[in-house]
Design a protein around this motif. Structure first.
Motif, short mmCIF file in Angstrom:
data_model
loop_
_atom_site.label_atom_id
_atom_site.label_comp_id
_atom_site.label_asym_id
_atom_site.label_seq_id
_atom_site.Cartn_x
_atom_site.Cartn_y
_atom_site.Cartn_z
N GLY A 138 -3.08 2.97 6.95
CA GLY A 138 -3.47 1.85 6.10
C GLY A 138 -3.69 0.57 6.90
O GLY A 138 -4.58 -0.22 6.58
N LEU A 139 -2.88 0.36 7.94
CA LEU A 139 -3.07 -0.82 8.77
C LEU A 139 -4.41 -0.77 9.49
O LEU A 139 -5.12 -1.78 9.60
CB LEU A 139 -1.93 -0.94 9.78
CG LEU A 139 -2.01 -2.11 10.76
CD1 LEU A 139 -2.07 -3.43 10.01
CD2 LEU A 139 -0.83 -2.09 11.71
N LEU A 140 -4.79 0.41 9.98
CA LEU A 140 -6.09 0.55 10.62
C LEU A 140 -7.22 0.32 9.63
O LEU A 140 -8.24 -0.30 9.96
CB LEU A 140 -6.21 1.94 11.26
CG LEU A 140 -5.31 2.23 12.46
CD1 LEU A 140 -5.51 3.67 12.93
CD2 LEU A 140 -5.60 1.26 13.59
N THR A 141 -7.06 0.81 8.40
CA THR A 141 -8.08 0.60 7.39
C THR A 141 -8.21 -0.88 7.04
O THR A 141 -9.32 -1.40 6.89
CB THR A 141 -7.75 1.41 6.13
OG1 THR A 141 -7.57 2.79 6.48
CG2 THR A 141 -8.87 1.31 5.11
N GLU A 142 -7.08 -1.55 6.89
CA GLU A 142 -7.11 -2.99 6.60
C GLU A 142 -7.76 -3.76 7.74
O GLU A 142 -8.53 -4.71 7.51
CB GLU A 142 -5.68 -3.49 6.36
CG GLU A 142 -5.59 -4.96 5.96
CD GLU A 142 -5.57 -5.89 7.14
OE1 GLU A 142 -6.11 -7.02 7.01
OE2 GLU A 142 -5.02 -5.50 8.19
N LEU A 169 0.83 -1.21 0.00
CA LEU A 169 0.00 0.00 0.00
C LEU A 169 0.86 1.26 0.00
O LEU A 169 0.60 2.21 -0.75
CB LEU A 169 -0.92 -0.03 1.21
CG LEU A 169 -1.85 1.13 1.52
CD1 LEU A 169 -3.05 0.62 2.30
CD2 LEU A 169 -1.16 2.21 2.37
N GLY A 170 1.90 1.27 0.86
CA GLY A 170 2.77 2.44 0.92
C GLY A 170 3.50 2.70 -0.38
O GLY A 170 3.59 3.85 -0.83
N LEU A 171 4.03 1.66 -1.00
CA LEU A 171 4.75 1.84 -2.27
C LEU A 171 3.82 2.33 -3.37
O LEU A 171 4.17 3.25 -4.14
CB LEU A 171 5.41 0.52 -2.67
CG LEU A 171 6.54 0.01 -1.77
CD1 LEU A 171 7.02 -1.35 -2.23
CD2 LEU A 171 7.70 1.00 -1.75
N LEU A 172 2.63 1.73 -3.48
CA LEU A 172 1.71 2.11 -4.55
C LEU A 172 1.16 3.51 -4.36
O LEU A 172 1.17 4.32 -5.30
CB LEU A 172 0.57 1.09 -4.61
CG LEU A 172 -0.48 1.32 -5.70
CD1 LEU A 172 0.16 1.30 -7.08
CD2 LEU A 172 -1.59 0.26 -5.60
N SER A 173 0.68 3.81 -3.17
CA SER A 173 0.11 5.14 -2.92
C SER A 173 1.17 6.22 -3.01
O SER A 173 0.89 7.34 -3.49
CB SER A 173 -0.56 5.17 -1.56
OG SER A 173 0.37 4.88 -0.53
N THR A 174 2.41 5.93 -2.58
CA THR A 174 3.48 6.91 -2.70
C THR A 174 3.81 7.19 -4.16
O THR A 174 4.01 8.35 -4.55
CB THR A 174 4.73 6.42 -1.95
OG1 THR A 174 4.42 6.24 -0.57
CG2 THR A 174 5.86 7.42 -2.08
N SER A 175 3.87 6.15 -4.97
CA SER A 175 4.18 6.35 -6.39
C SER A 175 3.12 7.20 -7.07
O SER A 175 3.43 8.15 -7.80
CB SER A 175 4.30 4.98 -7.09
OG SER A 175 5.31 4.19 -6.49
N ILE A 176 1.85 6.88 -6.82
CA ILE A 176 0.77 7.65 -7.46
C ILE A 176 0.76 9.07 -6.93
O ILE A 176 0.63 10.04 -7.69
CB ILE A 176 -0.58 6.96 -7.21
CG1 ILE A 176 -0.59 5.56 -7.83
CG2 ILE A 176 -1.72 7.79 -7.80
CD1 ILE A 176 -1.85 4.77 -7.55
N GLY A 177 0.86 9.23 -5.62
CA GLY A 177 0.81 10.57 -5.03
C GLY A 177 1.95 11.46 -5.47
O GLY A 177 1.75 12.66 -5.74
N VAL A 178 3.16 10.90 -5.58
CA VAL A 178 4.32 11.70 -6.00
C VAL A 178 4.16 12.14 -7.45
O VAL A 178 4.42 13.31 -7.79
CB VAL A 178 5.61 10.90 -5.79
CG1 VAL A 178 6.78 11.58 -6.50
CG2 VAL A 178 5.92 10.77 -4.31
N VAL A 179 3.74 11.24 -8.32
CA VAL A 179 3.60 11.58 -9.74
C VAL A 179 2.51 12.64 -9.92
O VAL A 179 2.72 13.65 -10.61
CB VAL A 179 3.29 10.32 -10.56
CG1 VAL A 179 2.92 10.70 -12.00
CG2 VAL A 179 4.48 9.38 -10.56
#
Length: 368
Positions: free
Chosen positions: A263-267, A140-150
């Motif tokens: 994200g852990l709380l959401t999961e 989740l962190g890798l995917l959301s970071t990639s999208i958010g940064v771009v």
């Protein structure tokens, strides 16, 4: 006989600020930016303790029941059927030493208890749940970071209609209820594995980071080094990823760390509602959902997954707080008394002595 005069408050405050600045400059003299950040982070006691606890949890979950090619030292697996115990399946872990009337330190046969109805060892189940939840928040962190940064970089650098389109799309994603849209998407598409849940969460949790990166780019694109890169005929992509983006690493790292905790709380909430990871896989959220009815009769089945969730989230929050203080250039350390004694006389005491001497010199003599 006159009393010793006190220095003005603004004088004491000014000297204290000067001491803080001098101490900070002395500690960071000759160090690179990475060394300064590392030194500040290592000085944050809460972050260091949280990092130690998080590493301990990761090592325990990884080595106990095994993870991928890594074999485990625990005798049960999360999918093994264990013999039922004669009692209610309570934990066998002992933490009371013998000199206090206990049986000494030991794990026993089932440290966190056993589920007699399903024949499952709770230690193995909790360790597998920790592995699954950690995998989800990392993806989740890798995917959301990639999208958010771009999205944030393109919006902040180009501005105009690009900024308007991307920010309106971000606003649409923000107003979507995360739990509802993720649960509906997972149910409609039949997503029940840890990878699909992680991807579904990562697609909808990048909005806050995108706004932060956009704000950083709006400020940095007007700086002199960006103008120099344009004069050198550097391409827009090179300016974005080579010159501006490295200056936003602090914001990105801190936001990603805090995002993983959320994200852990959401999961866990999705698992509690029955829309997260499903059998035969287990996560901490699904364990809480599965054993919520046993809270009154066998509370250890419910408490341990919740305790691991709270511990991991708190560790990530404290680590994020430490990283924020480390990357913040405005963060200054106020020196303590030991630092001031090591550096020399206290400036406040010197100011008091100077003021007292000046007042005595201005007084008329006794025989005048």
């Amino acid at each position: 006989m006159t009393d010793n005069p006190q220095p003005p408050d603004d004088l004491a405050m000014g000297t204290s600020l000067d001491d803080a600045l001098n101490a900070e400059m002395t500690e960071t003299a000759g160090l690179s930016q990475a060394q300064i950040v590392r030194k500040r982070f290592l000085r944050h006691k809460g972050a260091m303790f949280s990092l130690f606890v998080l590493v301990l949890i990761v090592l325990l979950a990884t080595t106990s029941v095994g993870w991928g090619p890594i074999p485990g030292w625990w005798k049960y697996s999360y999918d093994d059927l264990v013999p039922r115990t004669g009692d209610d399946g309570g934990p066998t872990m002992s933490l009371r030493p013998t000199w206090l009337g206990g049986s000494g330190f030991g794990l026993g046969e089932h440290p966190l208890g056993v589920d007699n109805e399903l024949g499952k060892d709770m230690f193995a189940l909790n360790m597998r749940g920790v592995q699954t939840s950690l995998t989800i928040i990392v993806v989740l962190g890798l995917l959301s970071t990639s999208i958010g940064v771009v999205v944030g970089a393109l919006s902040g650098y180009y501005g105009k209609w690009v900024d308007s389109v991307l920010m309106r799309f971000t606003d649409v994603v923000i107003v979507l209820p995360l739990l509802v849209i993720t649960a509906v998407a997972g149910y409609a598409l039949g997503l029940s594995g840890k990878w699909s849940v992680a991807v579904a969460l990562g697609i909808f949790t990048w909005t806050g980071l995108a706004r932060l990166v956009r704000a950083e780019f709006l400020a940095l694109r007007e700086r002199e080094f960006v103008d120099a890169a344009r004069v050198a005929n550097a391409s827009n992509l090179r300016i974005i990823f080579k010159h501006i983006l490295p200056n936003t690493v602090g914001t990105i790292v801190v936001s990603t760390t805090l995002l993983m905790g959320a994200g852990l709380l959401t999961e866990a909430a999705l698992g509690f509602l029955g829309f997260g990871v499903r059998s035969p896989e287990v996560s901490l959220g699904t364990l809480v959902n599965q054993y919520q009815g046993a809270y009154e009769t066998r509370p250890w089945l419910f408490i341990w997954p919740g305790a691991f969730i709270v511990a991991i989230v708190l560790c990530l929050q404290f680590i994020g707080d430490g990283l924020r203080d480390a990357f913040d250039p405005r963060q200054k350390r106020i020196p303590n008394r030991k630092d001031l004694d090591r550096s020399g006389p206290d400036p406040v005491d010197e100011a008091m002595a100077t003021t007292a001497a000046a007042n005595v010199a201005r007084q008329p003599g006794d025989g005048a």
